[in-house]
Scaffold this active site. Structure first.
Site, PDB file in Angstrom:
ATOM      1  N   GLU A  97       0.844  -1.194   0.000  1.00  0.00           N
ATOM      2  CA  GLU A  97       0.000   0.000   0.000  1.00  0.00           C
ATOM      3  C   GLU A  97       0.882   1.248   0.000  1.00  0.00           C
ATOM      4  O   GLU A  97       2.017   1.227   0.478  1.00  0.00           O
ATOM      5  CB  GLU A  97      -0.917  -0.071   1.236  1.00  0.00           C
ATOM      6  CG  GLU A  97      -1.975   0.979   1.382  1.00  0.00           C
ATOM      7  CD  GLU A  97      -2.901   1.180   0.190  1.00  0.00           C
ATOM      8  OE1 GLU A  97      -2.378   1.490  -0.896  1.00  0.00           O
ATOM      9  OE2 GLU A  97      -4.122   1.091   0.364  1.00  0.00           O
ATOM     10  N   ASP A  98       0.360   2.314  -0.569  1.00  0.00           N
ATOM     11  CA  ASP A  98       1.107   3.569  -0.591  1.00  0.00           C
ATOM     12  C   ASP A  98       1.017   4.290   0.753  1.00  0.00           C
ATOM     13  O   ASP A  98       2.021   4.757   1.292  1.00  0.00           O
ATOM     14  CB  ASP A  98       0.633   4.486  -1.730  1.00  0.00           C
ATOM     15  CG  ASP A  98      -0.890   4.620  -1.791  1.00  0.00           C
ATOM     16  OD1 ASP A  98      -1.590   4.026  -0.943  1.00  0.00           O
ATOM     17  OD2 ASP A  98      -1.382   5.328  -2.688  1.00  0.00           O
ATOM     18  N   ASP A 101      -4.275   5.762   6.157  1.00  0.00           N
ATOM     19  CA  ASP A 101      -4.758   6.991   6.773  1.00  0.00           C
ATOM     20  C   ASP A 101      -5.766   6.596   7.852  1.00  0.00           C
ATOM     21  O   ASP A 101      -5.393   6.265   8.978  1.00  0.00           O
ATOM     22  CB  ASP A 101      -5.359   7.850   5.663  1.00  0.00           C
ATOM     23  CG  ASP A 101      -5.762   9.234   6.110  1.00  0.00           C
ATOM     24  OD1 ASP A 101      -5.322   9.651   7.185  1.00  0.00           O
ATOM     25  OD2 ASP A 101      -6.510   9.912   5.380  1.00  0.00           O
ATOM     26  N   PHE A 150      -1.880  16.211   3.912  1.00  0.00           N
ATOM     27  CA  PHE A 150      -2.176  15.548   2.638  1.00  0.00           C
ATOM     28  C   PHE A 150      -0.942  15.578   1.747  1.00  0.00           C
ATOM     29  O   PHE A 150      -0.428  16.642   1.417  1.00  0.00           O
ATOM     30  CB  PHE A 150      -3.363  16.198   1.935  1.00  0.00           C
ATOM     31  CG  PHE A 150      -3.897  15.331   0.840  1.00  0.00           C
ATOM     32  CD1 PHE A 150      -4.779  14.298   1.133  1.00  0.00           C
ATOM     33  CD2 PHE A 150      -3.479  15.512  -0.470  1.00  0.00           C
ATOM     34  CE1 PHE A 150      -5.245  13.456   0.123  1.00  0.00           C
ATOM     35  CE2 PHE A 150      -3.950  14.679  -1.488  1.00  0.00           C
ATOM     36  CZ  PHE A 150      -4.835  13.649  -1.178  1.00  0.00           C
ATOM     37  N   ARG A 163       1.073  12.165  -9.334  1.00  0.00           N
ATOM     38  CA  ARG A 163       1.589  10.813  -9.078  1.00  0.00           C
ATOM     39  C   ARG A 163       3.028  10.663  -9.561  1.00  0.00           C
ATOM     40  O   ARG A 163       3.801   9.878  -9.018  1.00  0.00           O
ATOM     41  CB  ARG A 163       0.740   9.765  -9.812  1.00  0.00           C
ATOM     42  CG  ARG A 163      -0.671   9.612  -9.284  1.00  0.00           C
ATOM     43  CD  ARG A 163      -1.309   8.368  -9.883  1.00  0.00           C
ATOM     44  NE  ARG A 163      -2.758   8.336  -9.740  1.00  0.00           N
ATOM     45  CZ  ARG A 163      -3.406   7.913  -8.661  1.00  0.00           C
ATOM     46  NH1 ARG A 163      -2.737   7.505  -7.608  1.00  0.00           N
ATOM     47  NH2 ARG A 163      -4.721   7.913  -8.612  1.00  0.00           N
TER      48      ARG A 163
HETATM   49  P1  IMP Z   1      -7.756   5.096   4.385  1.00  0.00           P
HETATM   50  O1  IMP Z   1      -8.860   4.128   4.032  1.00  0.00           O
HETATM   51  O2  IMP Z   1      -8.289   6.343   5.027  1.00  0.00           O
HETATM   52  O3  IMP Z   1      -6.652   4.464   5.184  1.00  0.00           O
HETATM   53  O4  IMP Z   1      -7.214   5.625   3.024  1.00  0.00           O
HETATM   54  C1  IMP Z   1      -6.213   5.027   2.334  1.00  0.00           C
HETATM   55  C2  IMP Z   1      -6.171   5.547   0.915  1.00  0.00           C
HETATM   56  O5  IMP Z   1      -6.516   6.938   0.849  1.00  0.00           O
HETATM   57  C3  IMP Z   1      -4.768   5.465   0.371  1.00  0.00           C
HETATM   58  O6  IMP Z   1      -4.524   4.239  -0.251  1.00  0.00           O
HETATM   59  C4  IMP Z   1      -4.725   6.640  -0.584  1.00  0.00           C
HETATM   60  O7  IMP Z   1      -5.206   6.254  -1.836  1.00  0.00           O
HETATM   61  C5  IMP Z   1      -5.648   7.649   0.018  1.00  0.00           C
HETATM   62  N1  IMP Z   1      -4.915   8.663   0.833  1.00  0.00           N
HETATM   63  C6  IMP Z   1      -4.890   8.781   2.182  1.00  0.00           C
HETATM   64  N2  IMP Z   1      -4.121   9.802   2.576  1.00  0.00           N
HETATM   65  C7  IMP Z   1      -3.641  10.355   1.444  1.00  0.00           C
HETATM   66  C8  IMP Z   1      -2.727  11.453   1.193  1.00  0.00           C
HETATM   67  O8  IMP Z   1      -2.214  12.137   2.083  1.00  0.00           O
HETATM   68  N3  IMP Z   1      -2.453  11.697  -0.122  1.00  0.00           N
HETATM   69  C9  IMP Z   1      -2.986  10.975  -1.148  1.00  0.00           C
HETATM   70  N4  IMP Z   1      -3.820   9.939  -0.959  1.00  0.00           N
HETATM   71  C10 IMP Z   1      -4.143   9.626   0.328  1.00  0.00           C
HETATM   72 MG    MG Z   2      -4.133   3.620  -2.128  1.00  0.00          MG
END
Ligand code: IMP
Ligand code: MG
Length: 174
Positions: A97-98, A101, A150, A163
């Protein structure tokens, strides 16, 4: 409205970290094959750089799940856009995963993958924003813990842009 990107992690720092992660993962799996599961699209850059440095046998598959739309905020709605191409039963699956959050995406996804009986299921993320966690997620390998801002670049987007930045920066929407 002006958008600017403030550099947070340089290309060199990211490269070095990924090399360390790859060495650790190669040690942990020893001679077992690892099945990398890249979560599109943000993890593509990280997955490629990680995979190139692994010294164990590797296979790769891709999934796409919706989390954020055009916004910088989580919708909380998770939908499978692209499912697995190959069965994962009996495989050593490593989700790549990148960024994590709220944890909602991974919490859901890991439950889904677990139900398919992999031999092992681990999670590797380049970035973690632990302050924002609302769903419990056990992370096995973390590149960098970052503050609740962000970020874009190195695969991460804002409305599908940025990206391609070779570094990671904080997006300031001005
Ligand atoms: P989560 O479900 O809130 O953990 O969100 C995870 C996904 O939200 C990641 O795989 C990203 O695609 C996107 N995301 C969360 N934070 C960021 C950020 O700071 N920049 C860009 N994408 C984000
Ligand atoms: Mg993602």
């Amino acid at each position: 409205m002006s958008e600017t990107v403030r550099k947070l992690l340089s290309e060199e720092e990211i490269d070095k970290k990924i090399a360390e992660m790859a060495a650790q993962i190669s040690r942990d799996y020893q001679d077992e094959q690892v099945h990398l599961l890249c979560i599109l699209k943000g993890s593509v850059f990280f997955t490629c750089e990680l995979a190139k440095r692994l010294t164990i046998p590797v296979s790769i598959d891709f999934m796409s799940v919706s989390s954020y739309g055009m916004d910088a905020k989580s919708s909380g709605v998770i939908k499978i856009i692209k499912d697995l191409d190959e069965e994962i039963e009996g495989k050593n699956v490593l989700v790549v995963e990148d960024i994590i959050d709220s944890g909602r995406t991974l919490h859901y996804l890991l439950g889904y993958l677990n139900s398919k009986n992999p031999k092992t299921l681990k999670l590797c993320t380049l970035l973690d924003k632990p302050d924002q966690r609302v769903a419990k997620v056990d992370v096995d390998y973390t590149g960098f813990c970052i503050p609740d801002e962000f970020v874009v670049g190195y695969g991460l987007d804002y409305a599908q842009r940025y990206r391609n930045l070779p570094y990671i920066g904080v997006l300031d929407l001005g």
